[in-house]
Design an enzyme around this catalytic site. Structure first.
Site, PDB file in Angstrom:
ATOM      1  N   GLY A  22      41.960 -72.392   8.982  1.00 31.50           N
ATOM      2  CA  GLY A  22      41.785 -71.139   9.722  1.00 31.50           C
ATOM      3  C   GLY A  22      42.498 -71.171  11.046  1.00 31.50           C
ATOM      4  N   GLY A  24      43.097 -68.514  14.794  1.00 30.79           N
ATOM      5  CA  GLY A  24      42.840 -67.271  15.514  1.00 30.79           C
ATOM      6  C   GLY A  24      43.489 -67.312  16.873  1.00 30.79           C
ATOM      7  CB  ALA A  25      43.103 -65.094  19.801  1.00 28.26           C
ATOM      8  CG  MET A  26      39.794 -68.657  21.556  1.00 29.61           C
ATOM      9  SD  MET A  26      40.155 -69.039  23.284  1.00 29.61           S
ATOM     10  CE  MET A  26      39.129 -70.493  23.528  1.00 29.61           C
ATOM     11  N   GLY A  27      42.903 -70.766  18.707  1.00 30.18           N
ATOM     12  CA  GLY A  27      43.477 -72.004  18.198  1.00 30.18           C
ATOM     13  C   GLY A  27      43.377 -72.128  16.699  1.00 30.18           C
ATOM     14  CB  VAL A  29      39.561 -74.186  12.231  1.00 25.68           C
ATOM     15  CG1 VAL A  29      38.402 -75.032  11.700  1.00 25.68           C
ATOM     16  CG2 VAL A  29      39.107 -73.367  13.430  1.00 25.68           C
ATOM     17  CG  ASP A 148      33.866 -60.998  18.299  1.00 31.67           C
ATOM     18  OD1 ASP A 148      33.895 -59.773  18.029  1.00 31.67           O
ATOM     19  OD2 ASP A 148      34.763 -61.782  17.967  1.00 31.67           O
TER      20      ASP A 148
END
Length: 511
Positions: A22, A24-27, A29, A148
């Site tokens: 996975g 996303g915007a933060m990093g 996985v 969120d």
């Protein structure tokens, strides 16, 4: 296909990275093995290298700390086991590895049954209750607001002793409410699920999460959103959350019978003003459990009847009636009265019992349809995320005698239909083409099925997920223009491929 350089990497002399699962915007996985514990599977989240600044490091460390502390308090929050910094000075933290389905995947297929809804909602509410009650952070008790709450942040997993277990994910934008802290007022969250005050960038309390929970509960029960903006831009959602009343359950899903107390609870959670919503998740839990208790006698009676019928069926005679097949349902349809009777193509999602069917409706001259009965069916999908998220769905029918018939169709990823159709195409892996003759619009002339390649399916799912978090930077027609230019460039190459295929019998091709 490029190999991820992190695959097989040994992190902190302990965790062997297996594969990317996975991002996303933060990093990103990764799935990994904890070699110190005999290869136990874990999940490891890295902060994106593009965000390697002091502020984002602090936020990432805070996310890990919050999740670790909350995971110890509640079974319904993902557990964090370790935190560190790798040899490249990139922070990471280690979580329990969970296998299951996100709530968004489940309700895309069909709304939850009332019994399952109550069980899932109670677990989500219990997890939020622990977050809102707070954790001791830096020596002080601090309430946590998730900020969120949405279906993709709820994971449903099967537990051998507990049955279906709910886990709340991603406290990446969670807020610690500390009286003496320097709170920011920037907007963070997902537009469709944000409270009115969250969109204003105001200071939030637990009732903001309750609004998001209300949006999600409505979606769980109906498969639809309670509030729809005129556009999927920030401005469209801002107006919708501030001015539009939530749709009633009766208008969205009239055939569904729900307890009045449950409908009132969900609508109260969606109140525009925080003070008009339930004061706490404890109040929501109390109502949900009361409804659950009221259903138990009927459920127990139904279970007893089911057991009796298993031992002594009412009749061994075969049923005389059966549900029509998907193709039969398609053939019985008529051309919509609100569509012009001319050579056009448009997408439509049909329903058969609890199954959703992705379909492409086409109107052509009757002779043209007959000319395509034996043909190669081809499909490909193109996408742009900027300036406006948009997919071009290309279908072509080709045979030697009559050449190619092109059937392009645009799917706006900032509309409900566009999002649903792209997700459905990715999940189902096929779609039906319904052909209507210009001279006979009262019934479907021909039904064909076209299969989507696995690579394309994966892209469709990724596009749907990515686009849901993006804002439109321009009008949709600008993206259509870009896609059309790319389409015109591709057509000669596609045609060469089609002409190389033997089309003496029906053939199906997907890029």
């Amino acid at each position: 296909m490029t190999t991820d350089p992190n695959t097989g990497r040994l992190l902190a002399n302990r965790y062997q990275l297996v594969e990317l699962i996975g991002q996303g915007a933060m990093g990103r996985v990764y799935q990994a093995k904890d070699m110190l514990l005999g290869g136990v599977i874990v999940a490891i989240k890295f902060l994106s290298q593009t965000l390697l600044n002091e502020r984002m490091r602090d936020r990432f460390e805070r996310e890990a700390t919050i999740s670790a502390l909350l995971g110890e308090k509640s079974l319904h929050i993902v557990k964090v086991r370790d935190y560190g910094v790798d040899e490249n000075d990139v922070p990471f933290y280690v979580m329990e590895y969970l296998q299951g389905q996100s709530l968004s995947q489940v309700i895309r297929q069909q709304p939850l049954s009332l019994v399952r809804f109550l069980k899932v909602s109670c677990q989500i509410s219990s997890g939020l209750q622990h977050a809102h009650q707070g954790i001791v952070f830096q020596g002080k008790l601090s309430s946590i607001i998730h900020r969120d709450i949405k279906p993709s942040n709820i994971l449903l997993i099967q537990d051998s002793s507990l049955g279906e277990l709910v886990k709340i994910l991603d406290f990446g934008v969670a807020k610690l409410l500390q009286s003496d802290s320097d709170q920011t007022h920037s907007f963070m969250g997902t537009l469709a699920y944000c409270s009115p005050e969250q969109m204003e960038g105001k200071e939030l309390d637990k009732r903001s999460d309750i609004y998001s929970l209300g949006v999600m509960m409505f979606e769980m029960l109906t498969g639809e959103m309670p509030i729809l903006g005129e556009t999927r831009s920030f401005g469209g959602w801002y107006k919708a959350h501030h001015e539009l009343p939530p749709r009633s359950f009766e208008s969205v899903k009239p055939e569904r019978k729900l307890p009045k107390a449950l409908k009132n609870l969900v609508i109260n959670c969606l109140a525009k003003q925080p003070e008009d919503r339930p004061e706490s998740v404890v109040e929501i839990l109390r109502t949900l459990r009361s409804i659950e208790d009221s259903l138990k006698p009927g459920m127990e009676l139904g279970h007893k009847i089911g057991e009796v019928l298993k031992k002594s069926p009412i009749s061994s005679e075969p049923l005389q009636s059966r549900e029509p097949s998907a193709d039969e349902i398609c053939r019985r349809t008529s051309w919509p009265k609100d569509k012009p009777q001319k050579s056009i193509v448009f997408p439509h999602i049909m329903r058969r019992s609890e199954e959703f069917l992705a379909t492409l409706w086409v109107m052509l001259a009757k002779q043209d349809i007959q000319n395509r009965q034996v043909s190669t069916r081809y499909n490909q999908f193109l996408c742009v995320m900027s300036p406006h998220p948009m997919v071009l769905w290309i279908t072509a029918l080709h045979n030697r005698e009559h050449g190619a018939r092109w059937l392009p169709c645009y799917l706006d990823l900032k509309t409900v239909l566009g999002q649903k159709m792209v997700r459905l195409l990715g999940e189902a892996g096929y779609y039906r083409l319904l052909f209507f003759a210009l001279s006979e619009p009262e019934h479907c002339n021909t039904v064909m099925t076209s299969t989507i390649a696995s690579v394309q399916r994966q892209r469709l799912r990724e596009w749907a997920t990515t686009s849901s978090a993006l804002l439109s930077a321009a009008q949709p027609h600008m993206s259509r223009r870009i896609l059309k230019q790319e389409y015109e460039k591709l057509k000669p190459k596609i045609l060469m491929k089609l002409e190389a295929v033997n089309t003496d019998y029906p053939t199906d091709i997907s890029e």
